[in-house]
Design a protein around this motif. Structure first.
Motif, PDB file in Angstrom:
ATOM      1  N   SER A 230       1.331  -1.167   0.119  1.00 55.94           N
ATOM      2  CA  SER A 230       0.176  -0.389  -0.075  1.00 55.94           C
ATOM      3  C   SER A 230       0.908   1.274  -0.178  1.00 55.94           C
ATOM      4  O   SER A 230       1.663   2.020  -0.785  1.00 55.94           O
ATOM      5  CB  SER A 230      -0.661   0.292   1.232  1.00 55.94           C
ATOM      6  OG  SER A 230      -0.147  -0.131   2.470  1.00 55.94           O
ATOM      7  N   PHE A 231       0.799   1.974   0.684  1.00 54.99           N
ATOM      8  CA  PHE A 231       1.596   3.482   1.114  1.00 54.99           C
ATOM      9  C   PHE A 231       3.056   3.003   1.055  1.00 54.99           C
ATOM     10  O   PHE A 231       3.647   4.054   0.616  1.00 54.99           O
ATOM     11  CB  PHE A 231       1.249   4.094   2.747  1.00 54.99           C
ATOM     12  CG  PHE A 231       1.790   3.395   3.626  1.00 54.99           C
ATOM     13  CD1 PHE A 231       2.593   2.983   4.182  1.00 54.99           C
ATOM     14  CD2 PHE A 231       0.980   2.834   4.077  1.00 54.99           C
ATOM     15  CE1 PHE A 231       3.285   2.211   5.186  1.00 54.99           C
ATOM     16  CE2 PHE A 231       0.756   2.157   5.691  1.00 54.99           C
ATOM     17  CZ  PHE A 231       2.651   1.710   6.111  1.00 54.99           C
ATOM     18  N   ARG A 234       3.716   3.786  -2.783  1.00 56.26           N
ATOM     19  CA  ARG A 234       3.499   5.454  -3.030  1.00 56.26           C
ATOM     20  C   ARG A 234       4.542   5.993  -1.980  1.00 56.26           C
ATOM     21  O   ARG A 234       4.964   7.600  -3.011  1.00 56.26           O
ATOM     22  CB  ARG A 234       2.124   5.869  -2.028  1.00 56.26           C
ATOM     23  CG  ARG A 234       0.851   5.252  -2.472  1.00 56.26           C
ATOM     24  CD  ARG A 234      -0.422   5.941  -2.244  1.00 56.26           C
ATOM     25  NE  ARG A 234      -0.387   6.250  -0.860  1.00 56.26           N
ATOM     26  CZ  ARG A 234      -1.654   6.253   0.291  1.00 56.26           C
ATOM     27  NH1 ARG A 234      -2.266   6.092  -0.761  1.00 56.26           N
ATOM     28  NH2 ARG A 234      -1.012   6.544   1.401  1.00 56.26           N
ATOM     29  N   TRP A 235       4.760   5.666  -1.176  1.00 53.48           N
ATOM     30  CA  TRP A 235       5.936   6.526  -0.547  1.00 53.48           C
ATOM     31  C   TRP A 235       7.589   7.107  -1.726  1.00 53.48           C
ATOM     32  O   TRP A 235       8.320   7.305  -1.816  1.00 53.48           O
ATOM     33  CB  TRP A 235       6.365   6.187   0.624  1.00 53.48           C
ATOM     34  CG  TRP A 235       5.601   6.231   1.530  1.00 53.48           C
ATOM     35  CD1 TRP A 235       4.733   7.399   1.931  1.00 53.48           C
ATOM     36  CD2 TRP A 235       5.444   5.792   3.186  1.00 53.48           C
ATOM     37  NE1 TRP A 235       3.594   7.440   3.100  1.00 53.48           N
ATOM     38  CE2 TRP A 235       4.370   6.572   3.330  1.00 53.48           C
ATOM     39  CE3 TRP A 235       6.297   5.075   3.580  1.00 53.48           C
ATOM     40  CZ2 TRP A 235       3.998   7.025   4.989  1.00 53.48           C
ATOM     41  CZ3 TRP A 235       6.178   4.932   5.050  1.00 53.48           C
ATOM     42  CH2 TRP A 235       5.155   5.544   5.724  1.00 53.48           C
ATOM     43  N   GLN A 237       7.613   6.145  -4.611  1.00 50.58           N
ATOM     44  CA  GLN A 237       7.606   7.425  -5.798  1.00 50.58           C
ATOM     45  C   GLN A 237       7.772   9.298  -5.266  1.00 50.58           C
ATOM     46  O   GLN A 237       8.229  10.160  -5.850  1.00 50.58           O
ATOM     47  CB  GLN A 237       7.300   7.302  -7.266  1.00 50.58           C
ATOM     48  CG  GLN A 237       5.370   6.395  -6.533  1.00 50.58           C
ATOM     49  CD  GLN A 237       4.630   7.251  -7.040  1.00 50.58           C
ATOM     50  OE1 GLN A 237       4.627   8.159  -7.683  1.00 50.58           O
ATOM     51  NE2 GLN A 237       3.270   6.965  -6.305  1.00 50.58           N
ATOM     52  N   MET A 238       6.593   9.143  -4.449  1.00 52.31           N
ATOM     53  CA  MET A 238       5.819  10.618  -4.203  1.00 52.31           C
ATOM     54  C   MET A 238       6.032  11.231  -2.741  1.00 52.31           C
ATOM     55  O   MET A 238       6.057  12.345  -2.559  1.00 52.31           O
ATOM     56  CB  MET A 238       4.792  10.387  -4.720  1.00 52.31           C
ATOM     57  CG  MET A 238       4.483  11.050  -6.118  1.00 52.31           C
ATOM     58  SD  MET A 238       2.668  11.555  -6.570  1.00 52.31           S
ATOM     59  CE  MET A 238       3.362  12.225  -8.147  1.00 52.31           C
ATOM     60  N   THR A 243       1.946  13.141  -1.538  1.00 59.17           N
ATOM     61  CA  THR A 243       0.372  12.245  -2.319  1.00 59.17           C
ATOM     62  C   THR A 243      -0.393  12.624  -1.254  1.00 59.17           C
ATOM     63  O   THR A 243      -1.476  12.026  -1.376  1.00 59.17           O
ATOM     64  CB  THR A 243       1.225  10.223  -0.802  1.00 59.17           C
ATOM     65  OG1 THR A 243       2.251   9.898  -1.480  1.00 59.17           O
ATOM     66  CG2 THR A 243       0.496   9.500  -1.177  1.00 59.17           C
TER      67      THR A 243
END
Length: 505
Positions: A230-231, A234-235, A237-238, A243
């Motif tokens: 999950s996160f 996301r972390w 790349q952003m 995010t």
């Protein structure tokens, strides 16, 4: 000795490094320096230091072979020293990575300070000790700073740069430039604080994770799955704030804060409570971790980690319209510099097809069957064509000056299967050329057996980029082509050259 003032230090002058302490972090620092072409001396009194660092170095070399096809600089020398003085006395950058005990580090740093050159940078890999406390006893504290990396240092590019009260601004600026030279992103932390920024964030997550295991909410594998599925993605790349900006919808960050900010006052977490790591909890976590590892050794897990990190970095390198994103953008910039600084390679033996590219099939290169995907074959053939161009003088400077060769036709054949972890190499045979055209035939081979797994026949045109049309190549390029063309003209035409799609075998 001639004293070099800090203002004269540029990235290109970091040619010698020293690593004091050769454990997990110190050994990985050494690998990062050596693979960046920097001669590196190591001092570590541990009796197994050479073996441990050798294993770290092997992992680093394996990772770099998957990470990039850009021409790395000639590998720096790795020298094991019998004393700290011998290690540091000629170094441009000295990195201390001894155990995290304040008095031990102070003593080591004071000794480094006594024997280092006046212009040397002195960094500490501390995870949380204040730089002002570390530099307290140094005679020359201005050149000291914290350079806090993340494991594995040879792959993860971030290094937190933190100065103490005695550190000069010029030292931090020099450290930023030196970090760039070895492919790292030096992030300057404006105020010293225990654990800096990264470990502050990790400590908060770690504390909450320990409570979740302690209270039986989940086990270690479940918790890791929550992060990596999950996160965590996301972390990579952003990060956090960008995010959450997206999570706020078209109204952005202000809307997100207005909507979710009140949640911070709800009693969800135990971040202010310290879990008691008693024997029972340590055994509980240890047993769950053992089960999660499924018998894999630490070295096996390191190799899996490295392969996955390489895949993530390569994926991020291709994001943002080809400009790269996050750590991928940093990798793309580093590769551009490597290409720009690369010297023309020596011509391989032209009496046979030229052996040009070595590669290993990484996790990012395979499909759901574990086979190398079609576009990776095309990438290998493109890398092979680029290698030929570098041989004849068509390098980054040549392209930036406004000329290049463009591929106008390609025919690929897939004859075998390349699988995860398989080592490969490519060969190229020049079929014909004139002032404007290059016609050649390339093969991807299994490195163990030499078997041909795929072939590509390609035609390239020499182009004036500004004019947007084909143009004759300069005589210097044609002169470098000549010995290849002469030698390859005597070779048998390769099987498969001139075939078309659907042609019967």
């Amino acid at each position: 000795m001639t004293t070099i003032t800090p203002s004269t230090i540029t990235p290109s002058t970091i040619t010698k490094a020293a690593c004091i302490g050769g454990g997990v972090i110190g050994g990985a620092w050494a690998a990062r320096f050596v693979l960046a072409g920097i001669d590196t001396r190591i001092y570590d009194p541990h009796p197994e230091a050479e073996r441990i660092i050798g294993e770290v170095m092997a992992n680093a070399e394996r990772a770099y072979a998957m990470l990039t096809t850009a021409p790395l600089p000639p590998r720096g020398k790795l020298i094991f020293c019998k004393s700290l003085r011998e290690a540091v006395e000629v170094a441009d950058w000295i990195q201390e990575s001894v155990p995290e005990r304040l008095e031990l580090k102070r003593g080591v740093l004071t000794e480094i300070d006594a024997h280092a050159r006046p212009d040397a940078l002195i960094g500490s890999s501390t995870s949380g000790l204040l730089p002002s406390e570390l530099q307290r006893d140094m005679a020359h504290p201005g050149r000291f700073f914290v350079a806090h990396p993340y494991n594995p240092v040879y792959l993860l590019p971030l290094v937190e740069l933190v100065g103490g009260t005695g550190t000069t601004a010029d030292t931090i600026a020099r450290a930023e430039r030196a970090a760039e030279q070895i492919g790292m992103k030096g992030v300057v932390i404006h105020k010293e604080i225990e654990a800096f920024v990264g470990d502050r964030l990790l400590e908060a997550l770690w504390r909450e994770a320990l409570w979740l295991i302690h209270d039986g909410i989940c086990d270690t594998e479940t918790l890791d799955n929550v992060i990596r599925y999950s996160f965590g993605l996301r972390w990579a790349q952003m990060g956090l704030f960008e995010t959450y900006r997206i999570a706020g919808g078209e109204a952005g960050m202000r809307h997100f804060l207005a909507q979710f900010g009140p949640c911070l006052s709800w009693p969800w977490t135990k971040l202010t409570d310290v879990v008691d790591l008693n024997d029972a909890l340590v055994e509980k976590i240890g047993a769950q971790s053992d089960a999660q590892a499924k018998g894999r050794s630490i070295r096996e897990l390191e190799r899996i980690r490295d392969e996955n990190l390489v895949g993530i970095l390569q994926a991020l390198k291709g994001g943002n319209g080809g400009e790269g994103w996050g750590a991928g953008q940093l990798l793309a910039n580093f590769e551009q510099r490597l290409w720009r600084e690369a010297k023309a390679p020596a011509l391989p033996d032209p009496s046979a097809p030229l052996r040009l590219v070595e590669a290993k099939v990484s996790a990012a290169w395979v499909d759901y069957n574990g086979h190398m995907t079609e576009h990776r074959y095309l990438q290998l053939f493109g890398d092979t064509a680029d290698a030929l161009l570098r041989l004849i003088g068509v390098d980054m400077a040549y392209v930036e000056a406004g000329h290049s060769y463009y591929t106008v036709e390609t025919h690929l054949r897939h004859l075998g299967e390349a699988r995860l972890g398989q080592r490969l190499y490519t060969t190229l045979q020049l079929l014909s050329h004139d002032a404007k055209r290059l016609h050649f035939f390339s093969c991807v081979h299994d490195a163990e057996t030499g078997a041909v797994l795929a072939t590509a026949e390609q035609m390239m045109l020499h182009v004036d980029s500004a004019a947007g049309r084909a143009s004759p190549a300069p005589q210097a390029v044609l002169d470098r082509l000549a010995p290849i063309a002469e030698a390859h003209g005597a070779l048998a035409r390769p099987e498969g050259a001139g075939r078309f799609v659907g042609q019967p075998r």
